[in-house]
Design an enzyme around this catalytic site. Structure first.
Site, PDB file in Angstrom:
ATOM      1  N   HIS A  94       0.790  -1.221   0.089  1.00 26.39           N
ATOM      2  CA  HIS A  94       0.029   0.036  -0.087  1.00 26.39           C
ATOM      3  C   HIS A  94       1.036   1.068   0.075  1.00 26.39           C
ATOM      4  O   HIS A  94       1.781   1.307   0.928  1.00 26.39           O
ATOM      5  CB  HIS A  94      -0.894   0.049   1.337  1.00 26.39           C
ATOM      6  CG  HIS A  94      -2.251  -0.077   0.961  1.00 26.39           C
ATOM      7  ND1 HIS A  94      -2.906   0.882   0.502  1.00 26.39           N
ATOM      8  CD2 HIS A  94      -3.318  -1.284   1.181  1.00 26.39           C
ATOM      9  CE1 HIS A  94      -4.154   0.439   0.632  1.00 26.39           C
ATOM     10  NE2 HIS A  94      -4.248  -0.727   0.791  1.00 26.39           N
ATOM     11  N   TYR A 219      -8.815   8.972   4.475  1.00 31.36           N
ATOM     12  CA  TYR A 219      -8.953   9.756   6.063  1.00 31.36           C
ATOM     13  C   TYR A 219     -10.135  10.947   5.345  1.00 31.36           C
ATOM     14  O   TYR A 219      -9.650  11.615   4.628  1.00 31.36           O
ATOM     15  CB  TYR A 219      -7.834  10.538   6.530  1.00 31.36           C
ATOM     16  CG  TYR A 219      -6.591   9.459   6.727  1.00 31.36           C
ATOM     17  CD1 TYR A 219      -6.630   8.634   7.808  1.00 31.36           C
ATOM     18  CD2 TYR A 219      -5.351   9.357   5.850  1.00 31.36           C
ATOM     19  CE1 TYR A 219      -5.714   7.937   8.240  1.00 31.36           C
ATOM     20  CE2 TYR A 219      -4.668   8.399   6.211  1.00 31.36           C
ATOM     21  CZ  TYR A 219      -4.553   7.673   7.632  1.00 31.36           C
ATOM     22  OH  TYR A 219      -3.344   6.775   7.593  1.00 31.36           O
ATOM     23  N   PRO A 311      -3.273   4.727  17.817  1.00 31.56           N
ATOM     24  CA  PRO A 311      -3.386   4.074  16.530  1.00 31.56           C
ATOM     25  C   PRO A 311      -3.282   5.183  15.361  1.00 31.56           C
ATOM     26  O   PRO A 311      -3.520   4.802  14.030  1.00 31.56           O
ATOM     27  CB  PRO A 311      -4.457   3.031  16.777  1.00 31.56           C
ATOM     28  CG  PRO A 311      -5.251   3.683  17.549  1.00 31.56           C
ATOM     29  CD  PRO A 311      -4.576   4.539  18.550  1.00 31.56           C
ATOM     30  N   LYS A 315       1.504   3.153  14.450  1.00 34.54           N
ATOM     31  CA  LYS A 315       3.035   2.796  14.764  1.00 34.54           C
ATOM     32  C   LYS A 315       3.239   1.701  15.643  1.00 34.54           C
ATOM     33  O   LYS A 315       4.267   1.245  15.793  1.00 34.54           O
ATOM     34  CB  LYS A 315       3.623   4.125  15.314  1.00 34.54           C
ATOM     35  CG  LYS A 315       3.623   5.369  14.287  1.00 34.54           C
ATOM     36  CD  LYS A 315       4.630   5.122  13.370  1.00 34.54           C
ATOM     37  CE  LYS A 315       4.937   6.369  12.476  1.00 34.54           C
ATOM     38  NZ  LYS A 315       5.233   5.903  11.280  1.00 34.54           N
ATOM     39  N   TYR A 404       5.245   8.751   7.701  1.00 34.89           N
ATOM     40  CA  TYR A 404       4.255   7.646   7.836  1.00 34.89           C
ATOM     41  C   TYR A 404       4.848   6.412   7.903  1.00 34.89           C
ATOM     42  O   TYR A 404       4.033   5.536   8.351  1.00 34.89           O
ATOM     43  CB  TYR A 404       3.237   8.234   6.608  1.00 34.89           C
ATOM     44  CG  TYR A 404       2.068   7.769   6.346  1.00 34.89           C
ATOM     45  CD1 TYR A 404       0.990   7.569   7.579  1.00 34.89           C
ATOM     46  CD2 TYR A 404       1.542   6.872   5.229  1.00 34.89           C
ATOM     47  CE1 TYR A 404      -0.223   7.349   7.463  1.00 34.89           C
ATOM     48  CE2 TYR A 404       0.244   6.426   5.240  1.00 34.89           C
ATOM     49  CZ  TYR A 404      -0.502   6.705   6.145  1.00 34.89           C
ATOM     50  OH  TYR A 404      -1.853   6.172   6.072  1.00 34.89           O
TER      51      TYR A 404
HETATM   52  P1  RFL Z   1       0.239  -6.545  22.760  1.00 38.74           P
HETATM   53  O1  RFL Z   1      -0.187  -7.191  21.338  1.00 38.74           O
HETATM   54  O2  RFL Z   1      -0.861  -6.028  23.592  1.00 38.74           O
HETATM   55  O3  RFL Z   1       0.604  -8.125  23.323  1.00 38.74           O
HETATM   56  C1  RFL Z   1       0.508  -8.072  24.895  1.00 38.74           C
HETATM   57  C2  RFL Z   1       0.448  -9.649  25.268  1.00 38.74           C
HETATM   58  O4  RFL Z   1       0.471  -9.729  26.720  1.00 38.74           O
HETATM   59  C3  RFL Z   1      -0.567 -10.485  27.259  1.00 38.74           C
HETATM   60  N1  RFL Z   1      -0.613 -10.260  28.656  1.00 38.74           N
HETATM   61  C4  RFL Z   1      -0.110 -10.957  29.667  1.00 38.74           C
HETATM   62  N2  RFL Z   1       0.348 -12.180  29.703  1.00 38.74           N
HETATM   63  C5  RFL Z   1       0.723 -12.783  30.930  1.00 38.74           C
HETATM   64  N3  RFL Z   1       0.698 -12.204  32.101  1.00 38.74           N
HETATM   65  C6  RFL Z   1       0.004 -10.819  32.137  1.00 38.74           C
HETATM   66  N4  RFL Z   1      -0.112 -10.346  33.310  1.00 38.74           N
HETATM   67  C7  RFL Z   1      -0.435 -10.139  30.990  1.00 38.74           C
HETATM   68  N5  RFL Z   1      -0.741  -9.086  30.782  1.00 38.74           N
HETATM   69  C8  RFL Z   1      -1.170  -9.013  29.149  1.00 38.74           C
HETATM   70  C9  RFL Z   1      -1.618 -10.107  26.511  1.00 38.74           C
HETATM   71  O5  RFL Z   1      -2.701 -10.982  26.645  1.00 38.74           O
HETATM   72  C10 RFL Z   1      -1.150  -9.893  25.177  1.00 38.74           C
HETATM   73  O6  RFL Z   1      -1.136 -11.215  24.330  1.00 38.74           O
HETATM   74  O7  RFL Z   1       1.616  -6.018  22.709  1.00 38.74           O
HETATM   75  P2  RFL Z   1       2.870  -5.889  21.887  1.00 38.74           P
HETATM   76  O8  RFL Z   1       3.289  -7.227  21.680  1.00 38.74           O
HETATM   77  O9  RFL Z   1       3.655  -4.781  22.431  1.00 38.74           O
HETATM   78  O10 RFL Z   1       2.276  -5.250  20.506  1.00 38.74           O
HETATM   79  C11 RFL Z   1       1.862  -4.061  20.365  1.00 38.74           C
HETATM   80  C12 RFL Z   1       0.718  -4.136  19.167  1.00 38.74           C
HETATM   81  O11 RFL Z   1      -0.455  -5.176  19.584  1.00 38.74           O
HETATM   82  C13 RFL Z   1       0.012  -2.624  19.179  1.00 38.74           C
HETATM   83  O12 RFL Z   1       0.965  -1.714  19.194  1.00 38.74           O
HETATM   84  C14 RFL Z   1      -0.752  -2.528  17.791  1.00 38.74           C
HETATM   85  O13 RFL Z   1      -1.808  -3.437  17.576  1.00 38.74           O
HETATM   86  C15 RFL Z   1      -1.289  -0.997  17.700  1.00 38.74           C
HETATM   87  N6  RFL Z   1      -2.108  -0.767  16.246  1.00 38.74           N
HETATM   88  C16 RFL Z   1      -1.266  -0.442  15.034  1.00 38.74           C
HETATM   89  N7  RFL Z   1      -0.037  -0.752  15.151  1.00 38.74           N
HETATM   90  C17 RFL Z   1       0.577  -0.503  13.912  1.00 38.74           C
HETATM   91  O14 RFL Z   1       1.945  -0.782  13.842  1.00 38.74           O
HETATM   92  N8  RFL Z   1       0.018  -0.586  12.717  1.00 38.74           N
HETATM   93  C18 RFL Z   1      -1.584  -0.627  12.541  1.00 38.74           C
HETATM   94  O15 RFL Z   1      -2.086  -0.516  11.571  1.00 38.74           O
HETATM   95  C19 RFL Z   1      -2.192  -0.705  13.935  1.00 38.74           C
HETATM   96  N9  RFL Z   1      -3.518  -0.571  13.965  1.00 38.74           N
HETATM   97  C20 RFL Z   1      -3.226  -0.724  16.351  1.00 38.74           C
HETATM   98  C21 RFL Z   1      -4.007  -0.543  15.328  1.00 38.74           C
HETATM   99  C22 RFL Z   1      -4.038  -0.900  17.782  1.00 38.74           C
HETATM  100  C23 RFL Z   1      -5.452  -0.792  17.659  1.00 38.74           C
HETATM  101  N10 RFL Z   1      -6.145  -0.978  18.971  1.00 38.74           N
HETATM  102  C24 RFL Z   1      -7.016  -1.949  19.207  1.00 38.74           C
HETATM  103  C25 RFL Z   1      -5.510  -0.129  20.200  1.00 38.74           C
HETATM  104  C26 RFL Z   1      -5.587  -0.552  15.370  1.00 38.74           C
HETATM  105  C27 RFL Z   1      -6.182  -0.522  16.508  1.00 38.74           C
HETATM  106  C28 RFL Z   1      -7.681  -0.480  16.402  1.00 38.74           C
END
Ligand code: RFL
Length: 407
Positions: A94, A219, A311, A315, A404
């Site tokens: 993309h 957007y 989000p 990033k 970006y």
């Molecule tokens: P995660 O993915 O939250 O994983 C953390 C894991 O830890 C577990 N956990 C525990 N395990 C044991 N004991 C405990 N006490 C625990 N507490 C928690 C959880 O169950 C989970 O499995 O963190 P990580 O690995 O640092 O990854 C971060 C990403 O998931 C996050 O930054 C992104 O999803 C943000 N984000 C986006 N990032 C991008 O780079 N590109 C995107 O297009 C993008 N779109 C988004 C997004 C986040 C969104 N939301 C829901 C906030 C779109 C959305 C809607």
């Protein structure tokens, strides 16, 4: 040299609780999201013994739809370390995004601006699924259904609860990859600075079982609030609608969501949206938090645990992958070569990149959202000026493109 010889464990063991397994490992990783799994894979690839403990069950982890846009650095890290097969096979490139407002629409071909790089769109749950499979193939140990309850950074020890009861486990090093609501960050001392920012904006994040309606990420700026359109896969599209922060997602019926999208995306002017069943609606508060430093004694924070980011600029997962790679390299240097230089500098290496991502994320928030205080007209004027500049200025488009897709 490593203290233990690594043992490959059968994949079937990954579904059991922690009880009955060796409770001492080299790198103990809390959380099986993108950061914990990239870190685990890179360490396993370098022959380091690891144990990943994850609170959720496997099915929950595999169905958590979140990110989709991977920047070129993330794609490179995944491909270089043998983790990119699914992304390369099923991910889509993309390089264009569109801005829609009262004055019409314009596109920015960011793949031809800045450093000339594009995103790879690959749903986070597919990436997580690939990473789990590869980690187990590399002989990694992964335990689902294990909730970490307390953390000691000095001894790299965790207390946990699982289906069989409670227990303790220890590593030589501990990686906090447990997201923005995890427990590991609370093990940092009081002296650590926690920068928190509530951007005062919330999105209704919607997933629709519908193909994308437009070729580009779009957007839409509207007086009713921001609306966004992002492809996730050929059959799934993510939409965002700016809503009041205290709104109830259940009050947003399918019909109400599509009606609001029609208005804000100006479909009467630009053409209809391809509708489908809505499978997720949740409120996402645009908030940031940066912990400084992100390491203490034997504990190292990675991904959302180190810095929660809104989000708005996609990033979060990209920062998580960048930090996981830096930490893996630093741990391997310390464990294999007794060189602790990179490990000592982990926090100071990551933080400037974290802040740059936060800065651009905030820039996007200001660009996309109407005023949330009383200064409506003035803010609207500034927003239009910023958009006009992005449409007309090559320099502005280069700035946008570089930030970006970059970290
Ligand atoms: P995660 O993915 O939250 O994983 C953390 C894991 O830890 C577990 N956990 C525990 N395990 C044991 N004991 C405990 N006490 C625990 N507490 C928690 C959880 O169950 C989970 O499995 O963190 P990580 O690995 O640092 O990854 C971060 C990403 O998931 C996050 O930054 C992104 O999803 C943000 N984000 C986006 N990032 C991008 O780079 N590109 C995107 O297009 C993008 N779109 C988004 C997004 C986040 C969104 N939301 C829901 C906030 C779109 C959305 C809607």
């Amino acid at each position: 040299m490593l203290p233990h010889r690594d043992r490959a464990r059968p994949a079937s063991g990954a579904e059991k609780g922690l009880a009955g397994v060796d409770d001492h490992t080299t790198v103990l990783i809390v959380g099986a999201g993108p950061s914990g799994l990239v870190l685990g894979n890179l360490l396993r690839g370098a022959g380091v013994e690891t144990l990943v403990v994850e609170r959720a069950q496997r099915e929950q982890v595999l169905t958590r739809a979140r990110a989709g846009f991977l920047g070129p650095h993330s794609a490179r890290v995944l491909a270089e370390h043998g983790l990119g097969a699914g992304m390369l096979h099923r991910g889509r490139t993309h390089g264009v995004c569109a801005f829609r407002g009262g004055d019409g629409e314009f596109e920015v071909d960011y793949s031809r601006r800045g450093r000339g790089e594009a995103h790879t769109v690959y749903p986070q749950q597919d990436l997580v699924s690939d990473l789990i499979e590869e980690y187990l193939d590399r002989g990694g140990d992964l335990r689902f259904g294990v909730t970490v309850t307390d953390v000691d950074a000095r001894t790299a020890t965790i207390g946990y609860r699982d289906a069989t009861g409670t227990g303790r486990a220890r590593g030589r090093f501990l990686a906090g990859c447990d997201g923005s609501n995890g427990v590991t960050r609370h093990a940092l001392p009081e002296s650590v600075t926690r920068h928190r920012q509530d951007h005062g904006v919330a999105w209704l994040a919607v997933l629709a079982e519908a193909p994308q309606s437009m070729a580009a990420v779009t957007y839409a700026l509207h007086d009713d609030g921001f609306a966004g359109h992002m492809a996730r896969s050929p059959d799934v599209t993510r939409y965002y609608l700016q809503v009041p922060p205290d709104d109830d997602p259940e009050a947003w019926t399918d019909d109400r969501i599509w009606a609001a999208l029609d208005v804000r995306m100006r479909t009467a002017e630009f053409g209809p949206l391809r509708r489908g069943r809505i499978t997720e609606r949740r409120i996402v508060h645009l908030r940031s938090e940066v912990v400084d430093p992100i390491q203490h004694d034997r504990l190292f924070l990675v991904g959302d645990a180190a810095s929660a980011i809104s989000p708005s600029a996609a990033k979060g997962a990209n920062l998580a992958i960048m930090e996981a790679e830096l930490l893996a390299r630093a741990l391997v240097a310390a464990l294999h070569h007794d060189d602790h230089t990179a490990l000592a500098a982990y926090s100071s290496t990551c933080l400037p990149r974290i802040w740059r991502a936060q800065e651009f994320s905030r820039w996007m928030i200001d660009l996309l959202h109407g005023p949330t205080d009383g200064s409506a007209d003035f803010q609207r004027g500034l927003r239009h000026a910023r958009l006009d500049s992005l449409r007309d200025s090559d320099a502005h488009q280069h700035f946008f493109a570089e930030h970006y897709v970059g970290i």
